[in-house]
Design an enzyme around this catalytic site. Sequence first.
Site, PDB file in Angstrom:
ATOM      1  N   LYS A 167       0.834  -1.207   0.000  1.00  0.00           N
ATOM      2  CA  LYS A 167       0.000   0.000   0.000  1.00  0.00           C
ATOM      3  C   LYS A 167       0.868   1.256   0.000  1.00  0.00           C
ATOM      4  O   LYS A 167       0.638   2.186  -0.775  1.00  0.00           O
ATOM      5  CB  LYS A 167      -0.940  -0.002   1.207  1.00  0.00           C
ATOM      6  CG  LYS A 167      -2.037  -1.033   1.114  1.00  0.00           C
ATOM      7  CD  LYS A 167      -2.845  -1.086   2.402  1.00  0.00           C
ATOM      8  CE  LYS A 167      -3.934  -2.135   2.354  1.00  0.00           C
ATOM      9  NZ  LYS A 167      -4.725  -2.152   3.595  1.00  0.00           N
ATOM     10  N   SER A 208      -0.802   0.541   6.068  1.00  0.00           N
ATOM     11  CA  SER A 208      -1.109  -0.318   7.207  1.00  0.00           C
ATOM     12  C   SER A 208      -2.112  -1.379   6.784  1.00  0.00           C
ATOM     13  O   SER A 208      -2.909  -1.160   5.867  1.00  0.00           O
ATOM     14  CB  SER A 208      -1.672   0.509   8.370  1.00  0.00           C
ATOM     15  OG  SER A 208      -1.863  -0.304   9.515  1.00  0.00           O
ATOM     16  N   ASP A 209      -2.066  -2.514   7.438  1.00  0.00           N
ATOM     17  CA  ASP A 209      -3.044  -3.559   7.186  1.00  0.00           C
ATOM     18  C   ASP A 209      -3.215  -4.381   8.455  1.00  0.00           C
ATOM     19  O   ASP A 209      -2.314  -4.432   9.298  1.00  0.00           O
ATOM     20  CB  ASP A 209      -2.623  -4.463   6.032  1.00  0.00           C
ATOM     21  CG  ASP A 209      -3.803  -5.229   5.476  1.00  0.00           C
ATOM     22  OD1 ASP A 209      -4.629  -4.611   4.774  1.00  0.00           O
ATOM     23  OD2 ASP A 209      -3.933  -6.433   5.764  1.00  0.00           O
ATOM     24  N   GLN A 210      -4.386  -5.003   8.563  1.00  0.00           N
ATOM     25  CA  GLN A 210      -4.696  -5.798   9.748  1.00  0.00           C
ATOM     26  C   GLN A 210      -5.438  -7.057   9.332  1.00  0.00           C
ATOM     27  O   GLN A 210      -6.257  -7.028   8.407  1.00  0.00           O
ATOM     28  CB  GLN A 210      -5.570  -5.006  10.707  1.00  0.00           C
ATOM     29  CG  GLN A 210      -5.927  -5.766  11.978  1.00  0.00           C
ATOM     30  CD  GLN A 210      -6.848  -4.953  12.862  1.00  0.00           C
ATOM     31  OE1 GLN A 210      -8.015  -4.793  12.553  1.00  0.00           O
ATOM     32  NE2 GLN A 210      -6.297  -4.433  13.938  1.00  0.00           N
ATOM     33  N   ALA A 241       0.091  -4.430  10.821  1.00  0.00           N
ATOM     34  CA  ALA A 241       1.397  -3.981  10.329  1.00  0.00           C
ATOM     35  C   ALA A 241       1.307  -2.531   9.869  1.00  0.00           C
ATOM     36  O   ALA A 241       0.268  -2.067   9.411  1.00  0.00           O
ATOM     37  CB  ALA A 241       1.851  -4.853   9.161  1.00  0.00           C
TER      38      ALA A 241
END
Length: 191
Positions: free
Chosen positions: A51, A68-70, A105
């Site tokens: 991203k 960011s990612d979850q 992250a």
Amino acid sequence: MQLRLASTSPYRRELLARLGLPFDTTNPCVDETPLPGETPRDLVVRLARAKAESVARQVDDGACVIGSDQAADLDGQPLGKPGSHEAAVAQLTLLSGRTIRFQTAVALVRSGGACLEAVDTTIVRMRSLEPQEIARYLATEPAYDCAGSFKSESLGIALFEAVDTSDPTALVGLPLVATARLLRQAGFAVP
């Protein structure tokens, strides 16, 4: 230095605003499909970086870009956003009485520069949930755009038995402790 958030998430935008730095947001346009055999942790690290790198290439204005990612990690399998009422009911039914690891992250990329990364793991123990509790919760707070089908920052906290975390903002979608550290490493004055 310019700062950009590679996200259209209102949750991440609101969290980043807490740090008091001006920033713009840009849609990263990244395919979030897990790769075969990819662990939830590897998935979120890859997507956070992808991203940030995508927006850095799109805009190419020299800004530092945060991605960011979850993912909810249930026994090594990633659970994403439910997207619908039926999927949220199924997800909360599956999570009832279980322990879930939320991997979140964050990546900070500069155009032509190195990528700084961090991962937060938050452990959530869900209460055993009756079908009518799930129905009442989703009628009050339809969390269809949240991994795990709940919003911990509001009524969703009532679904928990316990939370083990070093950063309560990570569960909302952007670990601010790690984000602030990465921003300081990149030269931003936080606070």
